[in-house]
Design a protein around this motif. Structure first.
Motif, PDB file in Angstrom:
ATOM      1  N   ASN A 383      -1.323  -7.467  -8.625  1.00  0.00           N
ATOM      2  CA  ASN A 383      -1.955  -6.744  -8.027  1.00  0.00           C
ATOM      3  C   ASN A 383      -2.944  -5.525  -8.797  1.00  0.00           C
ATOM      4  N   ASP A 384      -2.933  -5.646  -9.383  1.00  0.00           N
ATOM      5  CA  ASP A 384      -4.460  -4.642  -9.676  1.00  0.00           C
ATOM      6  C   ASP A 384      -5.562  -4.123  -9.329  1.00  0.00           C
ATOM      7  N   PRO A 385      -5.781  -3.216  -8.514  1.00  0.00           N
ATOM      8  CA  PRO A 385      -6.594  -2.990  -7.045  1.00  0.00           C
ATOM      9  C   PRO A 385      -8.619  -2.783  -8.267  1.00  0.00           C
ATOM     10  N   SER A 386      -8.196  -2.668 -10.044  1.00  0.00           N
ATOM     11  CA  SER A 386      -9.384  -3.043 -10.526  1.00  0.00           C
ATOM     12  C   SER A 386     -10.134  -4.606 -10.466  1.00  0.00           C
ATOM     13  N   SER A 387      -9.275  -5.574  -9.972  1.00  0.00           N
ATOM     14  CA  SER A 387      -9.636  -6.654 -10.483  1.00  0.00           C
ATOM     15  C   SER A 387     -10.361  -7.508  -8.939  1.00  0.00           C
ATOM     16  N   VAL A 388     -10.613  -6.346  -7.731  1.00  0.00           N
ATOM     17  CA  VAL A 388     -10.150  -7.289  -6.820  1.00  0.00           C
ATOM     18  C   VAL A 388     -12.571  -7.277  -7.102  1.00  0.00           C
ATOM     19  N   THR A 414      -8.891  -6.997  -1.289  1.00  0.00           N
ATOM     20  CA  THR A 414      -8.496  -5.991  -0.939  1.00  0.00           C
ATOM     21  C   THR A 414      -6.923  -5.540  -0.330  1.00  0.00           C
ATOM     22  N   LYS A 415      -7.182  -6.548   0.898  1.00  0.00           N
ATOM     23  CA  LYS A 415      -6.455  -6.509   1.594  1.00  0.00           C
ATOM     24  C   LYS A 415      -5.051  -7.374   1.488  1.00  0.00           C
ATOM     25  N   TYR A 416      -5.043  -8.503   0.790  1.00  0.00           N
ATOM     26  CA  TYR A 416      -4.096  -9.065   0.159  1.00  0.00           C
ATOM     27  C   TYR A 416      -3.077  -8.075  -0.773  1.00  0.00           C
ATOM     28  N   ILE A 417      -4.087  -7.455  -1.637  1.00  0.00           N
ATOM     29  CA  ILE A 417      -3.449  -7.624  -2.573  1.00  0.00           C
ATOM     30  C   ILE A 417      -2.315  -5.455  -2.589  1.00  0.00           C
ATOM     31  N   ALA A 418      -2.869  -5.370  -1.013  1.00  0.00           N
ATOM     32  CA  ALA A 418      -2.026  -4.331  -0.670  1.00  0.00           C
ATOM     33  C   ALA A 418      -1.314  -4.490   0.496  1.00  0.00           C
TER      34      ALA A 418
END
Lengths: 523, 82
Positions: A383-388, A414-418
């Motif tokens: 869940n690393d936001p920089s990898s989206v 973005t929704k997936y990792i949140a």
């Protein structure tokens, strides 16, 4: 290299994945190694690519050239039944260089020369290895016509169509030469072919043959023919003239490069040329299908071509100044091309001995050896936001190593990792040759205990890194208290490479429909 | 203009290895099965050579139909060569 396919015809070539050259050489289950019907294996690589970071600084950056040569050597040794075709190393000019950057120590040019020398050494030891010199093409056509930056950045295609076309020609010519398919005899007309003017009109000293102007074009043509003869091609004359006049030219014209003795057979008379050519064939006991006939007169060429279609009758150039270049490009290379590794002298034998230990190592070189030399590092993140951005891109572009081929865009990811019930795991790859960035990912429905997506870029197929990613996936489920996971394979036209991925990793098939297979595994 | 369309269809047909009569001015990456991203690069490579011009990255990314290739060619023929 895939655009080369059309230009290799009639050779029917199968292409490996992008960037899988070294792995395919070392992996015993690659198509190149496994398929016994493949008589030729081509190991072609773009300019600059294997030089890696060393392209900019040979002192600092490692390059993959030596590893490639080890892998090539090992493959040739293991598959002596196959002819292996490779190209030479070439460093393009797109780098900062000094004006005296010729072959000084520590420059890219000297690195290139060192790698090419080692390549030739490998070829000396492995007679089934055929080298195609691509520097020849860059010298002849120039980089600006052959290298395409736009296609490189859009789709990792380094070359222009012209390059693929002439590279394909060169490969076919080299294979023909290697297989000794060269023709044996060059049959030459005289007037306006070997010299300018008509002998019967201007006399033996009056023909155009000199060190400047038109005469020099013919004289240089003769020099090129002489060189061809010295490399083993036979010469014959077939001309409508009086024999005495022709012999006088040989005796009296000091500008002649070719002498009477250079010709194995001289047919000078007023008979039709096809008859004379058949006489030459009988005299020398060589079949006309290994003849090439050069005559400036299109009518004579047509008559010969009609009577003896097995003879090659190339069109004579219209512009005299192109005569020598035409001869080299259109006659010598396609019809009299030779392939030979130069004779070794004593000093070189010493060099071989020095390299003996390296070669012994190379013969034992295998995929595991290669992978351990690569010093692979995988940074696996959850869940690393920089990898989206990159993750979305990978789901869009990956077709082969992709178990469910679900496409996502940036907002989806973005929704997936949140979502606390879900997880995105990415794998960031680097090795001693540099970093590839994120090349593999998996998407998990944590609450359901289900792997909904698992994919990897084909650039890193064969390096066993998918195992590390799957280990982390299973670990994450364990951390969340699950004892069983489910996974799916959705077959497409392109993902057959992973059809037994889950079976190989300890999963059991529990349901099979045409469009979906479901697996489970205890953890 | 029709000649040009035929020439472009011939480029596309050669690169995709499909018969030219299966293609039309409306053919595009979305309508022709074989016209995938790799095949598209083959089309653009051949297009460059056939019409003796060089495409930039944007043009390669956008010219994904016979009609777009036709317009690209027309714009090049009306302007100064780049």
């Amino acid at each position: 290299m895939q655009p080369l396919k059309r230009f290799l015809k009639p050779i029917d070539a199968t292409f490996g994945e992008y960037g899988s050259l070294i792995v395919d050489l070392l992996n015993p289950s690659s198509t190149a190694a496994r398929d016994s019907d493949l008589t030729h294996v081509m190991c072609l690589f773009d300019t600059d690519t294997l030089l890696g970071e060393a392209f900019f600084d040979p002192a600092k950056g490692p390059n993959q050239g030596d590893i490639f040569l080890d892998a090539l050597d090992a493959f040739c040794a293991r598959h002596s039944e196959k002819t292996v075709v490779t190209n030479t190393f070439y460093a393009s000019t797109a780098r900062p260089s000094n004006f005296n950057d010729v072959l000084s120590e520590g420059t890219v040019r000297s690195l290139e020369a060192t790698l090419n020398r080692r390549l030739v050494e490998v070829a000396r030891m492995r007679p089934n290895l055929l080298i195609v010199d691509i520097e020849f093409l860059f010298r002849h056509y120039g980089e600006r016509q052959l290298i395409s930056s736009a296609f490189w950045y859009v789709g990792r295609i380094r070359y222009t169509t012209l390059m693929f076309r002439v590279f394909g020609d060169l490969i076919r010519q080299a294979i023909a030469a290697y297989n000794n398919k060269a023709r044996k005899l060059l049959v030459l007309d005289l007037d306006n072919t070997l010299w300018g003017g008509v002998l019967g009109e201007v006399g033996p000293r009056g023909v155009e043959l000199s060190e400047e102007g038109r005469g020099a074009c013919f004289r240089d043509f003769q020099r090129a023919i002489k060189a061809l003869k010295q490399s083993g091609t036979l010469l014959a004359i077939c001309s409508k003239n009086n024999l005495e006049d022709v012999l006088e030219v040989f005796e009296q014209n000091s500008m002649m490069i070719l002498s009477r003795d250079d010709f194995s057979c001289i047919q000078v008379n007023w008979q039709p040329k096809p008859e004379n050519i058949l006489d030459i064939a009988t005299t020398l006991n060589i079949s006309p299908d290994s003849f090439v006939f050069i005559d400036d007169d299109p009518v004579e060429r047509a008559i010969v071509a009609k009577a003896l279609p097995e003879i090659v009758t190339p069109d004579f150039p219209e512009r005299l100044e192109t005569l020598r270049e035409w001869f080299i490009q259109n006659v010598v290379r396609p019809h009299f091309g030779k392939y030979r590794i130069s004779n070794e002298d004593l000093q070189k034998t010493e060099q071989y001995k020095a390299n003996e230990s390296r070669r012994r190592f190379a013969a034992d070189f295998d995929l595991d050896g290669f992978l351990s030399q690569l010093e692979i590092r995988c940074d696996i993140r959850v869940n690393d936001p920089s990898s989206v951005l990159r993750a979305a891109q990978l789901t869009q572009k990956t077709n082969q190593f992709n178990l469910t081929t679900q496409r996502y865009d940036i907002p989806d990811i973005t929704k997936y990792i949140a979502d606390p019930n879900r997880a995105l795991i990415v794998l960031d790859y680097s090795d001693r040759f540099g970093s590839e960035g994120i090349v593999a990912l998996s998407m998990l429905e944590i609450a359901e205990g289900r792997i909904s997506n698992f994919l990897m870029s084909c650039r890193v197929i064969g390096r066993k890194i998918e195992d590390q990613l799957l280990d982390r996936v299973l670990e994450l489920f364990r951390e969340n208290g699950l004892s069983k996971v489910f996974a799916e394979f959705v077959p497409t036209a392109k993902n057959q490479v992973v059809k037994s991925f889950y079976e190989r990793h300890g999963f059991t098939l529990i349901a099979e429909h045409e469009e979906r297979r479901t697996y489970e595994r205890e953890i | 203009m029709t000649d040009r369309a035929d020439q472009i269809i011939s480029v596309v047909s050669e690169a995709l290895e499909v018969p030219p009569d299966t293609l039309s001015r409306d053919s595009s990456m979305d309508t022709v099965l074989q016209w995938d991203s790799l095949a598209h690069l083959n089309i653009c490579l051949l297009f460059e050579e056939r019409f003796n011009l060089q495409l930039d990255m944007e043009e390669i990314a956008q010219a994904t139909s016979v009609d777009a290739l036709l317009q690209l060619l027309a714009s090049r023929e009306n302007n100064e060569p780049r």
